[in-house]
Design a protein around this motif. Structure first.
Motif, PDB file in Angstrom:
ATOM      1  N   ALA A 227      -8.011  -2.200 -46.334  1.00 53.84           N
ATOM      2  CA  ALA A 227      -6.653  -2.425 -46.840  1.00 53.84           C
ATOM      3  C   ALA A 227      -6.267  -3.898 -46.721  1.00 53.84           C
ATOM      4  N   SER A 228      -5.252  -4.277 -47.491  1.00 57.91           N
ATOM      5  CA  SER A 228      -4.710  -5.635 -47.430  1.00 57.91           C
ATOM      6  C   SER A 228      -3.204  -5.565 -47.616  1.00 57.91           C
ATOM      7  N   GLY A 229      -2.538  -6.657 -47.312  1.00 56.72           N
ATOM      8  CA  GLY A 229      -1.087  -6.659 -47.479  1.00 56.72           C
ATOM      9  C   GLY A 229      -0.460  -7.952 -47.003  1.00 56.72           C
ATOM     10  N   SER A 230       0.844  -8.049 -47.187  1.00 52.18           N
ATOM     11  CA  SER A 230       1.616  -9.194 -46.714  1.00 52.18           C
ATOM     12  C   SER A 230       3.006  -8.698 -46.346  1.00 52.18           C
ATOM     13  N   GLY A 231       3.730  -9.505 -45.600  1.00 47.67           N
ATOM     14  CA  GLY A 231       5.061  -9.072 -45.158  1.00 47.67           C
ATOM     15  C   GLY A 231       6.012 -10.234 -44.989  1.00 47.67           C
ATOM     16  N   THR A 232       7.303  -9.945 -45.099  1.00 50.02           N
ATOM     17  CA  THR A 232       8.350 -10.923 -44.841  1.00 50.02           C
ATOM     18  C   THR A 232       9.284 -10.380 -43.777  1.00 50.02           C
ATOM     19  N   LEU A 233       9.776 -11.256 -42.945  1.00 47.93           N
ATOM     20  CA  LEU A 233      10.705 -10.905 -41.875  1.00 47.93           C
ATOM     21  C   LEU A 233      11.929 -11.799 -41.999  1.00 47.93           C
ATOM     22  N   GLU A 234      13.127 -11.182 -41.948  1.00 46.73           N
ATOM     23  CA  GLU A 234      14.365 -11.939 -42.050  1.00 46.73           C
ATOM     24  C   GLU A 234      15.264 -11.639 -40.867  1.00 46.73           C
ATOM     25  N   ALA A 235      15.691 -12.678 -40.187  1.00 45.73           N
ATOM     26  CA  ALA A 235      16.597 -12.520 -39.052  1.00 45.73           C
ATOM     27  C   ALA A 235      17.966 -12.070 -39.535  1.00 45.73           C
TER      28      ALA A 235
ATOM     29  N   ARG B  48      14.517 -11.260 -34.415  1.00 49.88           N
ATOM     30  CA  ARG B  48      13.357 -11.913 -35.037  1.00 49.88           C
ATOM     31  C   ARG B  48      12.584 -12.763 -34.026  1.00 49.88           C
ATOM     32  N   ALA B  49      13.274 -13.518 -33.206  1.00 49.16           N
ATOM     33  CA  ALA B  49      12.612 -14.397 -32.248  1.00 49.16           C
ATOM     34  C   ALA B  49      11.869 -13.622 -31.157  1.00 49.16           C
ATOM     35  N   ASP B  50      12.232 -12.353 -30.963  1.00 47.03           N
ATOM     36  CA  ASP B  50      11.614 -11.546 -29.905  1.00 47.03           C
ATOM     37  C   ASP B  50      10.451 -10.704 -30.404  1.00 47.03           C
ATOM     38  N   LEU B  51      10.178 -10.716 -31.723  1.00 53.15           N
ATOM     39  CA  LEU B  51       9.104  -9.899 -32.275  1.00 53.15           C
ATOM     40  C   LEU B  51       7.738 -10.502 -31.970  1.00 53.15           C
ATOM     41  N   ALA B  52       6.792  -9.648 -31.593  1.00 55.14           N
ATOM     42  CA  ALA B  52       5.413 -10.083 -31.381  1.00 55.14           C
ATOM     43  C   ALA B  52       4.541  -9.738 -32.579  1.00 55.14           C
ATOM     44  N   GLU B  53       4.703  -8.520 -33.139  1.00 56.96           N
ATOM     45  CA  GLU B  53       3.920  -8.114 -34.296  1.00 56.96           C
ATOM     46  C   GLU B  53       4.530  -6.869 -34.917  1.00 56.96           C
ATOM     47  N   VAL B  54       4.124  -6.607 -36.149  1.00 57.75           N
ATOM     48  CA  VAL B  54       4.438  -5.357 -36.835  1.00 57.75           C
ATOM     49  C   VAL B  54       3.106  -4.741 -37.257  1.00 57.75           C
ATOM     50  N   GLN B  55       2.898  -3.498 -36.885  1.00 53.11           N
ATOM     51  CA  GLN B  55       1.618  -2.844 -37.171  1.00 53.11           C
ATOM     52  C   GLN B  55       1.831  -1.635 -38.077  1.00 53.11           C
ATOM     53  N   VAL B  56       0.950  -1.487 -39.060  1.00 52.61           N
ATOM     54  CA  VAL B  56       0.958  -0.313 -39.935  1.00 52.61           C
ATOM     55  C   VAL B  56      -0.088   0.662 -39.403  1.00 52.61           C
ATOM     56  N   ARG B  57       0.330   1.920 -39.226  1.00 54.15           N
ATOM     57  CA  ARG B  57      -0.566   2.955 -38.716  1.00 54.15           C
ATOM     58  C   ARG B  57      -0.436   4.212 -39.554  1.00 54.15           C
ATOM     59  N   THR B  58      -1.447   5.076 -39.443  1.00 55.57           N
ATOM     60  CA  THR B  58      -1.294   6.419 -39.974  1.00 55.57           C
ATOM     61  C   THR B  58      -0.403   7.191 -39.002  1.00 55.57           C
ATOM     62  N   ALA B  59       0.138   8.316 -39.455  1.00 50.85           N
ATOM     63  CA  ALA B  59       1.059   9.082 -38.613  1.00 50.85           C
ATOM     64  C   ALA B  59       0.390   9.575 -37.336  1.00 50.85           C
ATOM     65  N   ASP B  60      -0.959   9.723 -37.349  1.00 54.74           N
ATOM     66  CA  ASP B  60      -1.644  10.177 -36.137  1.00 54.74           C
ATOM     67  C   ASP B  60      -2.018   9.029 -35.206  1.00 54.74           C
ATOM     68  N   GLY B  61      -1.539   7.815 -35.527  1.00 53.30           N
ATOM     69  CA  GLY B  61      -1.705   6.695 -34.601  1.00 53.30           C
ATOM     70  C   GLY B  61      -2.861   5.765 -34.894  1.00 53.30           C
ATOM     71  N   ARG B  62      -3.593   5.947 -36.003  1.00 53.73           N
ATOM     72  CA  ARG B  62      -4.732   5.073 -36.295  1.00 53.73           C
ATOM     73  C   ARG B  62      -4.221   3.757 -36.878  1.00 53.73           C
ATOM     74  N   PRO B  63      -4.493   2.610 -36.218  1.00 54.26           N
ATOM     75  CA  PRO B  63      -4.015   1.325 -36.730  1.00 54.26           C
ATOM     76  C   PRO B  63      -4.753   0.899 -37.992  1.00 54.26           C
ATOM     77  N   LEU B  64      -4.019   0.282 -38.928  1.00 53.74           N
ATOM     78  CA  LEU B  64      -4.610  -0.158 -40.192  1.00 53.74           C
ATOM     79  C   LEU B  64      -4.499  -1.662 -40.382  1.00 53.74           C
ATOM     80  N   MET B  65      -3.286  -2.199 -40.229  1.00 48.14           N
ATOM     81  CA  MET B  65      -3.050  -3.618 -40.446  1.00 48.14           C
ATOM     82  C   MET B  65      -1.989  -4.125 -39.476  1.00 48.14           C
ATOM     83  N   THR B  66      -2.023  -5.448 -39.252  1.00 46.51           N
ATOM     84  CA  THR B  66      -1.046  -6.072 -38.355  1.00 46.51           C
ATOM     85  C   THR B  66      -0.453  -7.305 -39.015  1.00 46.51           C
ATOM     86  N   LEU B  67       0.865  -7.399 -38.915  1.00 49.34           N
ATOM     87  CA  LEU B  67       1.580  -8.593 -39.385  1.00 49.34           C
ATOM     88  C   LEU B  67       1.962  -9.417 -38.157  1.00 49.34           C
TER      89      LEU B  67
END
Length: 210
Positions: free
Chosen positions: A126-134, A189-208
């Motif tokens: 998989a691939s992707g991109s993300g934006t974060l706004e305070a 926003r300043a306190d965020l370390a990462e955002v992770q996409v997972r399947t509902a059963d907890g399998r990690p897919l991607m990290t922002l």
């Protein structure tokens, strides 16, 4: 507008509706305060199991939906009329003032937040991109994803630098493997370390990374 704050947090508004809420929040302190109080909602819902959600449900009155839709429709029509009236008056005043000064009107473009590529977990195509706004109440995010492996459902989880996690968005199957996801978290926003996409059963897919 307050009727749409919950849908705004859960990422279920259309882009135009979400932009209208963003614009309103920039000028309405009451709605910003209410949104801040609702910010933990996506995380709480994400921890709720389907069986728990079904327990204790009470059947609504038969006329509840028509009455609710009638009230919401009337409120939206009233807001649209008010907004349109102010837009016309503001635009007319601005044009008149600039015409009197002999000033040319030049459209202004406001750049949006930069998009950051996401890193796929080893073995995931998989691939992707993300934006974060305070925001005053936390952080709004949008993820654009492709190549998602088949799964019953997915979640996006935000992790703070102190280890706290919140479910910021959840969505169902994506046969095409593509998804555009909007969500929100009470984590600043300043306190965020990462955002992770997972399947509902907890399998990690991607990290922002944040």
């Amino acid at each position: 507008m307050r009727l749409e704050l919950g849908a705004y947090l859960l990422g279920s508004l259309a882009p135009a509706e979400r932009a209208a809420v963003d614009s309103h929040l920039s000028t309405c302190a009451d709605c910003r305060a209410e949104l801040a109080s609702l910010a933990p909602l996506p995380g709480l819902l994400g921890r709720l199991a389907p069986d728990e959600a079904r327990d204790g449900l009470v059947a609504p009155a038969a006329d509840l939906l028509p009455r609710t839709l009638s009230v919401v429709g009337a409120e939206r029509r009233r807001e649209r009329r008010t907004v349109q009236r102010w837009r016309v008056l503001t635009a007319a005043s601005a044009v008149a003032a600039l015409a009197g000064l002999g000033v040319a009107v030049v459209p202004m473009m406001t750049p949006g937040p930069a998009s950051t590529p996401m890193a796929a977990v080893a073995g995931v195509a998989a691939s992707g991109s993300g934006t974060l706004e305070a925001r005053t109440w936390g952080t709004a995010l949008q993820l654009t994803l492709a190549g998602l492996p088949p799964a019953g459902s997915y979640q996006a989880l935000a992790t703070a630098r102190d280890g706290r996690t919140e479910v910021v968005a959840s969505w169902g199957p994506t046969p095409s493997g593509r998804a555009t996801v909007q969500g929100a978290t009470a984590i600043q926003r300043a306190d965020l370390a990462e955002v992770q996409v997972r399947t509902a059963d907890g399998r990690p897919l991607m990290t922002l990374p944040c």
